[in-house]
Write an enzyme that holds these catalytic residues in place. Structure first.
Site, short mmCIF file in Angstrom:
data_model
loop_
_atom_site.label_atom_id
_atom_site.label_comp_id
_atom_site.label_asym_id
_atom_site.label_seq_id
_atom_site.Cartn_x
_atom_site.Cartn_y
_atom_site.Cartn_z
N TYR A 167 77.96 7.52 57.60
CA TYR A 167 76.75 8.34 57.62
C TYR A 167 75.75 7.83 58.66
O TYR A 167 74.94 8.59 59.19
CB TYR A 167 76.12 8.35 56.22
CG TYR A 167 75.23 9.53 55.94
CD1 TYR A 167 75.63 10.83 56.24
CD2 TYR A 167 73.99 9.35 55.34
CE1 TYR A 167 74.81 11.91 55.96
CE2 TYR A 167 73.17 10.44 55.06
CZ TYR A 167 73.59 11.71 55.38
OH TYR A 167 72.77 12.78 55.11
N LYS A 171 67.39 10.06 57.05
CA LYS A 171 67.06 10.49 55.69
C LYS A 171 66.13 9.48 55.01
O LYS A 171 65.25 9.86 54.22
CB LYS A 171 68.32 10.69 54.86
CG LYS A 171 69.16 11.89 55.27
CD LYS A 171 68.41 13.19 55.08
CE LYS A 171 69.30 14.40 55.30
NZ LYS A 171 68.57 15.68 55.15
#
Length: 255
Positions: free
Chosen positions: A154, A161
């Site tokens: 990720y 995020k």
């Protein structure tokens, strides 16, 4: 029309297909009495076609959250459809392929900067662009994939995020005086178009379906949409700066 969101005027970003979390939010919001305006970027004609699949066809406004002219004109363009806003849904994220997939140490700053601009800074940009239309207060809700942990592959999207989650807390602090709440919903993995761009996404799928205490349906965005709609409603009048997990309980289980 009765419902949890009766009379609410909402701006929903991030609809790409009818599998999008944002589409499910828009659909559920309309079913609960809200008037919805959508934004689209890039393939605007696609978003317009998808908008016709809602219970009530919704208008679509072009919005590139990195384009200041789009942000500056947002108020006038939204007011062509509604006279103000009670809620805003930020369901926007993007990272170049070089920022995903295990090349964290090699990703150039230019690509990191793009990921942060689109996925993090845009939350603040959208909020301030909508502020003139929220003169009676309201609710802003963003979407994350819990960034309190590092997930293999990720990479810089996880960093983006994490910034988004922090930005929401700062917006909660600065917008509270306007009666505006800012909260984040952390969903488990869902088979959206955005998910397909993440290398190794199937690893997330396997982990969630095997370990989430309540189980996890990879193709059902409605539980997430329900949480978003609840936060947009008047039922959380004193909740801001919060992150609500909708992941079957996965986040609470030790690895």
């Amino acid at each position: 029309m009765s419902g949890l969101l009766a009379g609410k005027r909402l701006l929903v970003t991030g609809v790409i297909t009818d599998a999008s979390i944002a589409f499910s939010v828009a659909k559920l919001a309309q079913e609960n009495g809200a008037t919805v305006v959508l934004t689209g970027f890039g393939r605007l004609s696609l978003v317009e076609r998808i908008a016709k699949r809602l219970p009530e066809p919704a208008p679509v406004i072009e919005l590139d959250v990195t384009n200041q002219e789009h942000l500056d004109s947002l108020t006038s363009r939204v007011r062509e459809h509604v006279d103000g806003l009670d809620g805003v849904v930020h369901s926007i994220g993007f990272a170049p392929q070089s920022a995903l997939g295990g090349t964290f140490l090699e990703t150039p700053w230019e690509d990191v900067a793009q990921a942060l601009h689109v996925s993090t800074y845009s939350y603040k940009s959208l909020a301030t662009a909508c502020l003139p239309m929220m003169d009676h207060g309201g609710s802003i809700v963003g979407m994350t994939f819990d960034a309190t942990k590092a997930y293999p592959l990720y990479d810089w999207m996880g960093v983006a995020k994490a910034g988004l989650e922090s930005a929401s807390r700062y917006l909660a602090m600065y917008l509270g005086k306007h009666g505006i709440r800012s909260n984040i919903v952390s969903a488990g993995p869902l088979r959206t178009m955005a998910a397909k761009s993440i290398p190794g996404f199937s690893d997330f799928e396997d982990a969630w379906t095997q370990r989430a205490p309540l189980g996890w349906n990879l193709t059902d965005p409605e539980p997430t949409a329900r949480a978003v709609c609840a936060l947009l409603s008047d039922w959380f009048p004193a909740t801001t700066g919060e992150m609500v997990h909708v992941d079957g309980g996965y986040h609470a289980i030790a690895a």
